[in-house]
Write an enzyme that holds these catalytic residues in place. Structure first.
Site, mmCIF file in Angstrom:
data_model
loop_
_atom_site.group_PDB
_atom_site.id
_atom_site.type_symbol
_atom_site.label_atom_id
_atom_site.label_comp_id
_atom_site.label_asym_id
_atom_site.label_seq_id
_atom_site.Cartn_x
_atom_site.Cartn_y
_atom_site.Cartn_z
ATOM 1 N N GLY A 58 -4.598 -13.708 4.777
ATOM 2 C CA GLY A 58 -6.094 -12.816 5.602
ATOM 3 C C GLY A 58 -6.667 -12.407 6.887
ATOM 4 N N CYS A 85 -0.962 -18.938 4.400
ATOM 5 C CA CYS A 85 -1.259 -18.256 5.683
ATOM 6 C C CYS A 85 -2.682 -19.045 6.311
ATOM 7 C CB CYS A 85 -0.620 -17.161 6.147
ATOM 8 S SG CYS A 85 -1.103 -16.622 7.819
ATOM 9 N N TYR A 86 -3.419 -17.847 5.837
ATOM 10 C CA TYR A 86 -5.152 -17.946 5.546
ATOM 11 C C TYR A 86 -5.062 -19.421 4.997
ATOM 12 C CZ TYR A 86 -9.907 -17.365 5.532
ATOM 13 O OH TYR A 86 -11.090 -17.830 5.672
ATOM 14 N N HIS A 171 5.241 -16.455 5.355
ATOM 15 C CA HIS A 171 5.399 -15.709 4.367
ATOM 16 C C HIS A 171 6.043 -15.827 3.507
ATOM 17 C CE1 HIS A 171 0.952 -13.540 5.425
ATOM 18 N NE2 HIS A 171 1.442 -14.028 6.741
ATOM 19 N N GLU A 173 6.285 -14.749 0.772
ATOM 20 C CA GLU A 173 6.479 -13.391 0.072
ATOM 21 C C GLU A 173 7.448 -12.447 0.671
ATOM 22 O OE1 GLU A 173 4.131 -14.760 1.382
ATOM 23 O OE2 GLU A 173 2.718 -13.032 2.173
ATOM 24 N N GLY A 227 7.434 15.287 -6.284
ATOM 25 C CA GLY A 227 8.082 14.807 -6.063
ATOM 26 C C GLY A 227 8.735 14.361 -5.128
ATOM 27 N N GLY A 228 8.491 13.086 -5.505
ATOM 28 C CA GLY A 228 8.528 11.357 -4.950
ATOM 29 C C GLY A 228 8.697 10.506 -6.795
ATOM 30 N N VAL A 229 9.263 9.996 -6.820
ATOM 31 C CA VAL A 229 9.340 9.390 -7.943
ATOM 32 C C VAL A 229 7.897 8.540 -8.739
ATOM 33 C CG1 VAL A 229 9.742 6.795 -7.003
ATOM 34 C CG2 VAL A 229 10.950 6.832 -9.172
ATOM 35 N N ASP A 230 7.622 8.700 -7.968
ATOM 36 C CA ASP A 230 5.458 8.293 -8.574
ATOM 37 C C ASP A 230 5.815 9.009 -9.468
ATOM 38 O OD1 ASP A 230 6.692 5.884 -7.225
ATOM 39 O OD2 ASP A 230 5.501 6.566 -5.428
ATOM 40 N N SER A 231 5.168 10.024 -8.250
ATOM 41 C CA SER A 231 4.201 11.283 -9.580
ATOM 42 C C SER A 231 5.158 11.649 -10.522
ATOM 43 C CB SER A 231 3.803 12.333 -8.507
ATOM 44 O OG SER A 231 5.001 13.446 -7.762
ATOM 45 N N ARG A 311 -5.963 12.410 8.582
ATOM 46 C CA ARG A 311 -5.364 11.212 7.189
ATOM 47 C C ARG A 311 -6.295 12.250 5.743
ATOM 48 N NH1 ARG A 311 -1.279 7.484 5.358
ATOM 49 N NH2 ARG A 311 0.187 7.110 6.718
ATOM 50 N N LYS A 390 6.900 -0.590 -6.811
ATOM 51 C CA LYS A 390 7.589 0.385 -6.533
ATOM 52 C C LYS A 390 9.458 -0.244 -7.512
ATOM 53 C CE LYS A 390 8.588 4.134 -4.351
ATOM 54 N NZ LYS A 390 7.779 5.488 -3.661
ATOM 55 N N ASP A 466 -2.305 -9.087 9.832
ATOM 56 C CA ASP A 466 -3.361 -8.719 8.815
ATOM 57 C C ASP A 466 -4.415 -7.853 8.776
ATOM 58 O OD1 ASP A 466 -2.461 -9.983 6.254
ATOM 59 O OD2 ASP A 466 -2.903 -12.052 6.850
ATOM 60 N N GLN A 560 13.960 3.897 4.421
ATOM 61 C CA GLN A 560 13.858 4.756 4.498
ATOM 62 C C GLN A 560 14.305 5.589 6.164
ATOM 63 O OE1 GLN A 560 9.443 4.730 4.507
ATOM 64 N NE2 GLN A 560 9.106 6.483 4.273
ATOM 65 N N GLU A 636 5.719 3.935 9.899
ATOM 66 C CA GLU A 636 5.298 5.160 9.915
ATOM 67 C C GLU A 636 4.884 5.465 11.051
ATOM 68 O OE1 GLU A 636 6.065 7.967 8.035
ATOM 69 O OE2 GLU A 636 6.244 7.209 6.682
HETATM 70 P P1 XMP Z 1 3.452 2.183 6.786
HETATM 71 O O1 XMP Z 1 4.047 3.170 7.733
HETATM 72 O O2 XMP Z 1 1.855 1.068 6.708
HETATM 73 O O3 XMP Z 1 4.060 2.704 5.070
HETATM 74 O O4 XMP Z 1 4.493 1.009 7.082
HETATM 75 C C1 XMP Z 1 4.978 2.036 4.001
HETATM 76 C C2 XMP Z 1 5.500 2.465 3.381
HETATM 77 O O5 XMP Z 1 3.751 3.199 2.494
HETATM 78 C C3 XMP Z 1 4.410 4.986 3.001
HETATM 79 N N1 XMP Z 1 3.100 5.549 3.719
HETATM 80 C C4 XMP Z 1 2.637 6.548 2.056
HETATM 81 N N2 XMP Z 1 2.784 6.175 1.096
HETATM 82 N N3 XMP Z 1 0.925 7.842 0.562
HETATM 83 C C5 XMP Z 1 2.292 7.720 0.337
HETATM 84 O O6 XMP Z 1 2.609 8.250 -0.698
HETATM 85 C C6 XMP Z 1 0.557 7.632 1.966
HETATM 86 O O7 XMP Z 1 -0.555 8.325 2.493
HETATM 87 C C7 XMP Z 1 1.444 7.331 2.680
HETATM 88 N N4 XMP Z 1 1.449 6.070 4.671
HETATM 89 C C8 XMP Z 1 2.561 5.659 4.520
HETATM 90 C C9 XMP Z 1 5.348 5.405 3.463
HETATM 91 O O8 XMP Z 1 6.098 6.405 4.252
HETATM 92 C C10 XMP Z 1 5.966 4.121 3.689
HETATM 93 O O9 XMP Z 1 7.522 4.121 3.077
#
Ligand code: XMP
Length: 638
Positions: A58, A85-86, A171, A173, A227-231, A311, A390, A466, A560, A636
């Site tokens: 934390g 950690c914490y 960590h 994990e 278009g991603g796997v989740d949706s 965002r 994921k 954190d 990625q 990102e």
């Molecule tokens: P970061 O940049 O936080 O990203 O290290 C970790 C993973 O999450 C993705 N990412 C997002 N995915 N909505 C999403 O669906 C978002 O707003 C968002 N922001 C970051 C990022 O591409 C990476 O795979």
């Protein structure tokens, strides 16, 4: 959700606000043990059914006023405890040890010495590589505990066989702790002696039943498909659970998609059985229209630079465009449902503020802006993937027969290229001359005079100890003016330097190496920044570069890979520079920069540079490769 099979043996994770709480959750589940997450302040009575406790990391200090409160009887109910950690600092503080602020700051992979007699480390060697990410440290071991791990004079692990309580400063994990999974398994199976296996069976059926229960025969669901796997999994589950006329798929092109992506998505989605599928081209709305968020009017995206505001605007605009489209179809979210591909980690982090009451927000996710939270509180949001991580969603995608193209697709953030266009009005202010001289000297010494550094003029987001950071970019240049091919660069040495620089200088969190267009040290003093905003031109330019980067570099070893555009110029009328980002990770909570020559061929990097120069060279001043891990940067840039 009602028909979940909950095993008898279960572990409670007490969340102290750590960024990796959800990774602990995922790893323990991967080891076949059921988990639930609680806020740190949960009462010891509520934990009586649990077999063991894990205290997460934390952002707080144990001695700070705002430190998460806890029920100290949790240590008296006879459950084995693992503090991370914490969590270890809390155990140490509780049992009379000494925790010192900023005693030894460590962010990144470190080697530690361990006591292999401690059952947590059973089967490991005396030196292990682990991820450290902390400011405070334990100076004195708590009473009745022994030191189970250390780095120099800093305690990295404490253990009491009598209480079955163990703490680690690092960590276990995350992937950067090479044998972390074995340590967690040792805790669960050797210290807690758990036997149950939580097999994640019947997932599809459970989810299909949940959808039918909630939506019924007459209800309607609008599913946002990115278009991603989740949706895609969410859409496929809805199609399986409901009649085709109950499900409406909407794909919004916000003008920030990758090259040709929306076309591809729409082709793929019709094969899912989504009969009512709509594509909405909403670039103008996203870029040029203002929006009201929580009663406050925000300017159009094209005028905004702050990453979190960008965002928030993109996330809220997604809902506005969806809501407008739904109304035209006579659907309204008073009675209909909005379905999203939100994963368990997203919900842990944000869906339930009670769960992550202390977490330091790193980034606002597009599927969790205020308007979605309100809708969720009103019970109008369906999140079919709520219990999956994921890797599990990818498995479900394959079980549902989705194209491998979709099942293994690299993640693309909801705000799309919007968070890869680094906007600003002009150069960020820099630290004073003394600090700049220090970082220059440090870089020169550490690299044996091979590189020099430039700090600024833009900032990007990172995660350190954190907490969110928003700090200056630093860029490295070869000291010799002669062109250096990617094959000649010692990338791993460069990446170690990229770890040392942010650890030593708290005004930077990201390091990028210049592959092309580099100035001399003298010329670098004149690096300029004219600012940049989101507009059709900047988005198009990034789309073109991103396409070149992905085609050349992406491969199965890389999780990625993408490009980032930012306003930085080493003289001569060209306004922008770009960076190539490629990372290796499976949990995305920590990541390392992909190593050219190891994770992908150095020729691919050289080709990328040549192709970028050929395609858009007249607009691009310098081309960089981001050599920073997560932490201290994020994947990102925003
Ligand atoms: P970061 O940049 O936080 O990203 O290290 C970790 C993973 O999450 C993705 N990412 C997002 N995915 N909505 C999403 O669906 C978002 O707003 C968002 N922001 C970051 C990022 O591409 C990476 O795979």
């Amino acid at each position: 959700m009602s028909d979940r099979r909950i095993p008898k043996e279960k572990v409670a994770i007490l969340d102290c606000g750590g960024q990796y709480t959800k990774v602990i959750d995922r790893k323990v589940r991967e080891l076949g043990v059921y988990t639930e997450i609680f806020p740190m302040g949960v009462s010891s009575e509520s934990l009586s059914d649990f077999s063991a406790l894990i205290l997460s990391g934390g952002p707080s200090s144990v001695w700070a006023n705002e430190a998460p409160k806890y029920d100290d009887r949790i240590f008296e109910i006879g459950k084995p405890v693992l503090g991370i950690c914490y969590g270890m600092q809390l155990i140490s503080n509780h049992f009379g040890g000494e925790v010192i602020p900023a005693y030894k700051t460590e962010y990144g992979q470190t080697e530690i010495d361990i006591d292999v007699e401690c059952p947590l480390f059973s089967g490991l060697s005396p030196r292990e590589k682990v991820l450290m990410s902390h400011g405070d440290a334990v100076k004195k071991c708590p009473d009745g505990f022994s030191v189970a791990a250390s780095t120099g004079d800093v305690t990295a692990g404490v253990w009491s066989a009598e209480h079955k309580i163990v703490g680690v400063q690092f960590h276990p994990e995350v992937e950067l702790t090479e044998n972390g999974l074995l340590m967690l398994e040792n805790f669960l199976r050797k210290i807690c002696c758990l036997k149950d296996v939580y097999a994640l069976e019947d997932r599809i059926e459970t989810s299909v039943n949940m959808i039918r229960d909630r939506v019924g025969d007459d209800g309607k669901v609008v599913v946002l498909v990115s278009g991603g796997v989740d949706s895609a999994v969410t859409a496929a589950l809805l199609c399986r659970a409901l009649r085709p006329d109950q499900v409406y798929g909407i794909h919004i092109d916000h003008g920030l998609m990758r090259k040709n992506e929306s076309d591809l998505i729409c082709e793929n989605l019709s094969s899912l059985g989504l009969v009512n599928m709509q594509r909405i081209n909403a670039e103008d709305e996203f870029f040029n229209k203002s929006i009201t968020i929580d009663g406050k009017v925000y300017p159009p995206l094209s005028e905004v630079c702050d990453p979190e505001k960008k965002r928030a605007i993109i996330g809220s605009m997604f809902f506005k465009v969806t809501d407008d489209a739904a109304r035209k179809l006579n659907i309204d979210f008073e009675t209909a449902y909005l379905a999203q591909g939100t994963l368990r980690p997203d919900l842990i982090e944000s869906g339930n503020p009670d769960v992550s009451g202390y977490a330091n927000k790193i980034k606002t996710h597009h599927n969790d802006v205020g308007v979605i939270r309100t809708l969720r509180d009103r019970g109008r949001v369906i999140e079919t993937n709520w219990d999956w991580h994921k890797d599990e969603v990818r498995k479900v995608a394959r079980m549902l027969g989705l194209d491998e193209e979709i099942a293994s697709r690299q993640p693309f953030p909801g705000p799309g290229l919007g968070v890869r266009l680094i906007c600003c009005e002009g150069p960020e202010s820099l630290p004073d001359e003394k600090k700049l001289a220090e970082i220059a000297c440090f870089t020169r010494d550490k690299s044996d005079g091979n590189y020099f550094i430039h700090v600024g003029p833009i900032r990007s987001v990172g995660v350190q100890g954190d907490c969110r950071s928003y700090k200056l970019l630093s860029t490295l240049y070869p000291a010799s003016k002669a062109p250096i091919s990617p094959r000649e660069v010692d990338w791993e040495k460069l990446m170690r330097l990229a770890l040392d620089i942010p650890n030593k200088f708290d005004f930077v969190n990201r390091v990028a190496y210049c592959l092309d267009g580099y100035p001399t040290e003298r010329e670098s003093a004149a690096i300029s920044c004219d600012g940049m905003h989101i507009c059709h031109e900047s988005a198009d330019l990034l789309r073109e570069i991103d396409d070149i980067v992905t085609h050349n570099i992406m491969n199965p070893k890389i999780a990625q890979c993408f490009a980032v555009l930012f306003p930085m110029s080493a003289g001569g009328g060209k306004k922008y520079s770009c960076a190539i980002r490629a990372v290796c990770t499976s949990d995305f909570m920590t990541a390392r920069s992909a190593v050219p020559g190891k994770d992908f061929p150095t020729e691919a990097l050289a080709n990328t540079v040549t192709e970028i120069k050929n395609a858009v060279g007249e607009k691009i001043s310098m081309i960089f490769y981001d050599v920073t891990g997560k932490p201290p940067a994020t994947v990102e840039w925003e």
